[in-house]
Design an enzyme around this catalytic site. Structure first.
Site, PDB file in Angstrom:
ATOM      1  N   ASN A 181      -8.497   8.292  -3.381  1.00  0.00           N
ATOM      2  CA  ASN A 181      -9.941   8.376  -3.674  1.00  0.00           C
ATOM      3  C   ASN A 181     -10.736   8.789  -2.444  1.00  0.00           C
ATOM      4  O   ASN A 181     -11.586   9.671  -2.499  1.00  0.00           O
ATOM      5  CB  ASN A 181     -10.463   7.011  -4.140  1.00  0.00           C
ATOM      6  CG  ASN A 181      -9.849   6.587  -5.448  1.00  0.00           C
ATOM      7  OD1 ASN A 181      -9.739   7.393  -6.368  1.00  0.00           O
ATOM      8  ND2 ASN A 181      -9.413   5.342  -5.522  1.00  0.00           N
ATOM      9  N   ARG A 203       2.449  10.288  -0.085  1.00  0.00           N
ATOM     10  CA  ARG A 203       3.781   9.867  -0.536  1.00  0.00           C
ATOM     11  C   ARG A 203       4.483  11.004  -1.271  1.00  0.00           C
ATOM     12  O   ARG A 203       5.672  11.190  -1.150  1.00  0.00           O
ATOM     13  CB  ARG A 203       3.664   8.653  -1.459  1.00  0.00           C
ATOM     14  CG  ARG A 203       3.627   7.349  -0.700  1.00  0.00           C
ATOM     15  CD  ARG A 203       3.520   6.187  -1.653  1.00  0.00           C
ATOM     16  NE  ARG A 203       2.340   6.311  -2.514  1.00  0.00           N
ATOM     17  CZ  ARG A 203       1.767   5.307  -3.150  1.00  0.00           C
ATOM     18  NH1 ARG A 203       2.268   4.092  -3.030  1.00  0.00           N
ATOM     19  NH2 ARG A 203       0.708   5.495  -3.896  1.00  0.00           N
ATOM     20  N   GLU A 210     -16.563   1.785  10.092  1.00  0.00           N
ATOM     21  CA  GLU A 210     -17.796   1.600   9.306  1.00  0.00           C
ATOM     22  C   GLU A 210     -17.513   1.467   7.806  1.00  0.00           C
ATOM     23  O   GLU A 210     -18.156   0.682   7.101  1.00  0.00           O
ATOM     24  CB  GLU A 210     -18.735   2.799   9.547  1.00  0.00           C
ATOM     25  CG  GLU A 210     -20.062   2.725   8.841  1.00  0.00           C
ATOM     26  CD  GLU A 210     -20.922   1.560   9.319  1.00  0.00           C
ATOM     27  OE1 GLU A 210     -21.398   1.589  10.453  1.00  0.00           O
ATOM     28  OE2 GLU A 210     -21.104   0.600   8.541  1.00  0.00           O
ATOM     29  N   GLY A 220     -18.638   0.370   1.893  1.00  0.00           N
ATOM     30  CA  GLY A 220     -18.561   1.818   1.665  1.00  0.00           C
ATOM     31  C   GLY A 220     -19.533   2.662   2.450  1.00  0.00           C
ATOM     32  O   GLY A 220     -19.425   2.782   3.673  1.00  0.00           O
ATOM     33  N   ILE A 238     -22.640   2.225   3.107  1.00  0.00           N
ATOM     34  CA  ILE A 238     -23.787   1.571   3.764  1.00  0.00           C
ATOM     35  C   ILE A 238     -23.515   1.368   5.250  1.00  0.00           C
ATOM     36  O   ILE A 238     -22.532   0.722   5.620  1.00  0.00           O
ATOM     37  CB  ILE A 238     -24.070   0.185   3.123  1.00  0.00           C
ATOM     38  CG1 ILE A 238     -24.262   0.340   1.610  1.00  0.00           C
ATOM     39  CG2 ILE A 238     -25.274  -0.468   3.760  1.00  0.00           C
ATOM     40  CD1 ILE A 238     -24.364  -0.985   0.869  1.00  0.00           C
ATOM     41  N   GLU A 272      -9.917  -2.938 -11.180  1.00  0.00           N
ATOM     42  CA  GLU A 272      -8.518  -2.486 -11.094  1.00  0.00           C
ATOM     43  C   GLU A 272      -7.697  -3.148 -12.202  1.00  0.00           C
ATOM     44  O   GLU A 272      -8.118  -4.162 -12.767  1.00  0.00           O
ATOM     45  CB  GLU A 272      -7.928  -2.916  -9.745  1.00  0.00           C
ATOM     46  CG  GLU A 272      -8.771  -2.536  -8.562  1.00  0.00           C
ATOM     47  CD  GLU A 272      -8.119  -1.485  -7.703  1.00  0.00           C
ATOM     48  OE1 GLU A 272      -6.922  -1.232  -7.895  1.00  0.00           O
ATOM     49  OE2 GLU A 272      -8.830  -0.908  -6.864  1.00  0.00           O
ATOM     50  N   ASP A 326     -11.414  -9.711  -1.460  1.00  0.00           N
ATOM     51  CA  ASP A 326     -11.997  -8.507  -0.858  1.00  0.00           C
ATOM     52  C   ASP A 326     -13.291  -8.863  -0.113  1.00  0.00           C
ATOM     53  O   ASP A 326     -13.495  -8.446   1.025  1.00  0.00           O
ATOM     54  CB  ASP A 326     -12.262  -7.481  -1.974  1.00  0.00           C
ATOM     55  CG  ASP A 326     -13.008  -6.259  -1.484  1.00  0.00           C
ATOM     56  OD1 ASP A 326     -12.350  -5.369  -0.920  1.00  0.00           O
ATOM     57  OD2 ASP A 326     -14.244  -6.198  -1.650  1.00  0.00           O
ATOM     58  N   LYS A 371     -14.293  -8.763   4.074  1.00  0.00           N
ATOM     59  CA  LYS A 371     -15.518  -8.153   4.625  1.00  0.00           C
ATOM     60  C   LYS A 371     -16.363  -9.200   5.360  1.00  0.00           C
ATOM     61  O   LYS A 371     -16.969  -8.898   6.398  1.00  0.00           O
ATOM     62  CB  LYS A 371     -16.308  -7.498   3.499  1.00  0.00           C
ATOM     63  CG  LYS A 371     -15.589  -6.283   2.920  1.00  0.00           C
ATOM     64  CD  LYS A 371     -16.176  -5.866   1.590  1.00  0.00           C
ATOM     65  CE  LYS A 371     -15.409  -4.675   1.011  1.00  0.00           C
ATOM     66  NZ  LYS A 371     -15.790  -4.410  -0.386  1.00  0.00           N
ATOM     67  N   GLY A 421     -16.329   4.061  -3.769  1.00  0.00           N
ATOM     68  CA  GLY A 421     -16.271   5.406  -4.328  1.00  0.00           C
ATOM     69  C   GLY A 421     -15.808   6.387  -3.271  1.00  0.00           C
ATOM     70  O   GLY A 421     -16.100   6.205  -2.074  1.00  0.00           O
TER      71      GLY A 421
HETATM   72  P1  NAP Z   1      -5.769   5.224  -2.919  1.00  0.00           P
HETATM   73  O1  NAP Z   1      -6.597   6.043  -3.859  1.00  0.00           O
HETATM   74  O2  NAP Z   1      -4.796   4.272  -3.483  1.00  0.00           O
HETATM   75  O3  NAP Z   1      -5.020   6.248  -1.947  1.00  0.00           O
HETATM   76  C1  NAP Z   1      -4.010   5.854  -1.074  1.00  0.00           C
HETATM   77  C2  NAP Z   1      -3.365   7.101  -0.508  1.00  0.00           C
HETATM   78  O4  NAP Z   1      -2.419   6.693   0.476  1.00  0.00           O
HETATM   79  C3  NAP Z   1      -2.610   7.961  -1.509  1.00  0.00           C
HETATM   80  O5  NAP Z   1      -2.941   9.288  -1.332  1.00  0.00           O
HETATM   81  C4  NAP Z   1      -1.143   7.709  -1.188  1.00  0.00           C
HETATM   82  O6  NAP Z   1      -0.309   8.841  -1.357  1.00  0.00           O
HETATM   83  C5  NAP Z   1      -1.220   7.420   0.280  1.00  0.00           C
HETATM   84  N1  NAP Z   1      -0.110   6.608   0.751  1.00  0.00           N
HETATM   85  C6  NAP Z   1       0.278   5.386   0.337  1.00  0.00           C
HETATM   86  N2  NAP Z   1       1.336   4.941   1.047  1.00  0.00           N
HETATM   87  C7  NAP Z   1       1.627   5.910   1.931  1.00  0.00           C
HETATM   88  C8  NAP Z   1       2.586   6.055   2.947  1.00  0.00           C
HETATM   89  N3  NAP Z   1       3.500   5.095   3.192  1.00  0.00           N
HETATM   90  N4  NAP Z   1       2.605   7.202   3.684  1.00  0.00           N
HETATM   91  C9  NAP Z   1       1.708   8.173   3.436  1.00  0.00           C
HETATM   92  N5  NAP Z   1       0.741   8.095   2.494  1.00  0.00           N
HETATM   93  C10 NAP Z   1       0.711   6.970   1.756  1.00  0.00           C
HETATM   94  O7  NAP Z   1      -6.713   4.397  -1.938  1.00  0.00           O
HETATM   95  P2  NAP Z   1      -8.288   4.597  -1.658  1.00  0.00           P
HETATM   96  O8  NAP Z   1      -9.065   4.038  -2.794  1.00  0.00           O
HETATM   97  O9  NAP Z   1      -8.535   5.999  -1.241  1.00  0.00           O
HETATM   98  O10 NAP Z   1      -8.494   3.596  -0.430  1.00  0.00           O
HETATM   99  C11 NAP Z   1      -8.020   3.926   0.865  1.00  0.00           C
HETATM  100  C12 NAP Z   1      -8.572   2.912   1.872  1.00  0.00           C
HETATM  101  O11 NAP Z   1      -9.979   2.953   1.857  1.00  0.00           O
HETATM  102  C13 NAP Z   1      -8.176   1.455   1.596  1.00  0.00           C
HETATM  103  O12 NAP Z   1      -7.999   0.781   2.807  1.00  0.00           O
HETATM  104  C14 NAP Z   1      -9.386   0.904   0.895  1.00  0.00           C
HETATM  105  O13 NAP Z   1      -9.532  -0.504   1.054  1.00  0.00           O
HETATM  106  C15 NAP Z   1     -10.489   1.640   1.646  1.00  0.00           C
HETATM  107  N6  NAP Z   1     -11.730   1.752   0.894  1.00  0.00           N
HETATM  108  C16 NAP Z   1     -11.714   2.320  -0.328  1.00  0.00           C
HETATM  109  C17 NAP Z   1     -12.906   2.416  -1.039  1.00  0.00           C
HETATM  110  C18 NAP Z   1     -12.932   3.056  -2.403  1.00  0.00           C
HETATM  111  O14 NAP Z   1     -13.998   3.101  -3.023  1.00  0.00           O
HETATM  112  N7  NAP Z   1     -11.835   3.553  -2.909  1.00  0.00           N
HETATM  113  C19 NAP Z   1     -14.103   1.912  -0.487  1.00  0.00           C
HETATM  114  C20 NAP Z   1     -14.078   1.357   0.800  1.00  0.00           C
HETATM  115  C21 NAP Z   1     -12.871   1.286   1.488  1.00  0.00           C
HETATM  116  P3  NAP Z   1      -0.008   9.494  -2.785  1.00  0.00           P
HETATM  117  O15 NAP Z   1      -1.332  10.077  -3.223  1.00  0.00           O
HETATM  118  O16 NAP Z   1       0.997  10.544  -2.537  1.00  0.00           O
HETATM  119  O17 NAP Z   1       0.459   8.390  -3.662  1.00  0.00           O
END
Ligand code: NAP
Length: 433
Positions: free
Chosen positions: A15, A47, A129, A134, A136, A190, A201, A205, A307
């Site tokens: 994402n 991955r 940050e 997110g 903010i 989720e 979560d 924070k 997001g």
């Molecule tokens: P996500 O959609 O689950 O994406 C995770 C990504 O990491 C995927 O592309 C996955 O690859 C890759 N990945 C997983 N294991 C791996 C490994 N061993 N080696 C290489 N790549 C690997 O997660 P996300 O929602 O983007 O969130 C990412 C981070 O941002 C997290 O720490 C989350 O807490 C933080 N965050 C997210 C949000 C949000 O709104 N989503 C908001 C604030 C903070 P594949 O695509 O190939 O499976």
């Protein structure tokens, strides 16, 4: 250092990572002007590699460690999430003199100390940050804008899923389970919502916010935590009857003891918030954080707490800052933990309670209940009684008392002859008394 290129490795293309990579590629001219040097995406670790991932396939790799180790990578952006392998990847990046930008609250809540020490000894930046709320900006305001002030309190709605659920319950009167199912269907919850609805979560924070606000290392284990899964439609209706709504709050507070010594209270729980309080009107998946500082007074930060796009905005802001530092030399401010305040025991936390009881409707009940509160030195602010089919429901709102005194009071209420059940106990936050 001028005219050099800044090489960037992005770990993760989910994402957040896909938006970070897209904007890095699309905005390269602007970023070059803002940084004073080209900012070049060297590669993205995933991955699974495929041609339909929105960025040139030759930038993708499944070997994250090799990407981090490349000589032409200066900054590592970690947007994979979780603890391992990212802790190892980030430490190796920092130890080899690369700056790191991460959105990973779970990692930071437990390992900030280790990561900050590595960043300090390599004299590089560790920016995060996006790890709290997110889009903010709140980490940088706490670390930099308020560096000359004394922060006393940080209270926030920092989890969009639970705020969506509680807002929908307040709006429709629906039950928790029904709204949770709807949140899942709409993509706000989720498949396994435990981390959100049980407050994990938000606690991560809160640990990050408390560390920044009080110059003290606070981990998730230091944060008292309750989730929203026990909140009922009746709780929300009862809150409405006293002009309040229910919000999951992350509260980081400076507690000043009788000896004048400060300690830190960090806690996450669902609480009544008066409708007139600014956090009461933060609805849906939005986040907001109120910071109270001695000279600045009350500040409020509001916006999208999650997001891909909003979170990428924060990540890229950190990336540009880290890139500028590398171009111009030096690093930004790092962790400040000089105060090392003790954590305040949860029982010492000053708070107010909203207690609902089912009672037998007869003379003397009210005075018996009031006497129980008085016995524990808890002063009553509001009493509301309604007749019901089984007797009466009694709601007591207290003035400020310690958590320990309030818990003892509630425990002893259940033993009173005419109290059939204590049906709900919620805290009331956001009022002075
Ligand atoms: P996500 O959609 O689950 O994406 C995770 C990504 O990491 C995927 O592309 C996955 O690859 C890759 N990945 C997983 N294991 C791996 C490994 N061993 N080696 C290489 N790549 C690997 O997660 P996300 O929602 O983007 O969130 C990412 C981070 O941002 C997290 O720490 C989350 O807490 C933080 N965050 C997210 C949000 C949000 O709104 N989503 C908001 C604030 C903070 P594949 O695509 O190939 O499976």
């Amino acid at each position: 250092m001028a005219n050099r290129e800044i090489g960037v490795a992005v770990l993760g293309l989910g994402n957040v990572g896909s938006e970070v990579a897209r904007l890095l590629l699309e905005s390269s001219d602007d970023y070059k002007s803002r940084v004073g040097a080209p900012v070049i995406l060297r590669g993205v670790a995933v991955r699974t590699i495929s041609a339909d991932r929105g960025i040139p396939v030759d930038l993708l790799t499944t070997d994250a460690q090799a990407l981090v180790d490349r000589d032409d990578v200066d900054i590592v952006v970690e947007v994979i999430g979780g603890i391992e392998p990212v802790r190892t990847l980030i430490l190796s990046a920092l130890n080899s003199g690369k700056s790191v930008v991460t959105a990973n609250k779970a990692l930071l809540a437990d390992y900030t100390g280790e990561l900050a020490d590595a960043a300090k000894s390599s004299n590089v930046d560790l920016y995060f940050e996006a790890a709290v709320a997110g889009a903010i900006p709140v980490v940088r305001p706490l670390m930099q804008s308020l560096a000359g002030d004394r922060v006393n309190r940080v209270v926030g709605i920092v989890n969009g899923t639970t705020n969506f659920i509680l807002s929908a319950m307040a709006e429709t009167g629906a039950a928790y389970e029904d709204v949770l199912a709807e949140a899942g269907r709409l993509g706000y919850a989720e498949a396994d919502p435990t981390a959100d609805v049980e407050g994990y979560d938000a606690a991560a924070k809160a640990a990050i916010l408390a560390s920044l606000a009080f110059h003290t290392r606070v981990t998730a284990a230091d944060v008292y935590r309750e989730g929203i899964s026990a909140i009922t439609a009746e709780d929300i209706a009862s809150a409405k009857a006293v002009d309040c709504t229910v919000k999951l709050l992350a509260i980081c507070e400076r507690i000043i003891g009788a000896d004048g010594v400060s300690s830190v209270s960090a806690r996450v729980y669902p609480a009544l918030v008066p409708l007139a309080h600014p956090l009461a009107n933060v609805n849906g998946a939005f986040n907001a954080i109120v910071v109270e500082a001695e000279a600045a007074g009350r500040l409020m930060f509001y916006g999208q707490g999650a997001g891909g796009g909003p979170t990428a905005s924060s990540v890229l802001g950190d990336l540009i800052s880290a890139a500028r530092n590398r171009v111009h030399g030096g690093k930004g401010p790092g962790e400040s933990n000089y105060a090392q305040l003790a954590m305040s025991p949860f029982g010492d936390t000053p708070t107010r309670y909203h207690v609902c009881m089912e009672v037998t409707d007869r003379v003397g009940v009210l005075s018996a209940v009031a006497a129980e509160f008085a016995k524990h030195n808890v002063s009553i602010s509001v009493v509301r009684q309604e007749d019901t089919d089984y007797g009466a429901s009694l709601v007591v709102v207290t003035h400020m008392a310690t958590e320990a005194a309030l818990q003892e009071t509630v425990a002893s209420l259940a033993d009173l002859e005419y109290v059939n059940a204590v049906t709900s106990v919620l805290r009331l936050e956001g009022t002075a008394e």
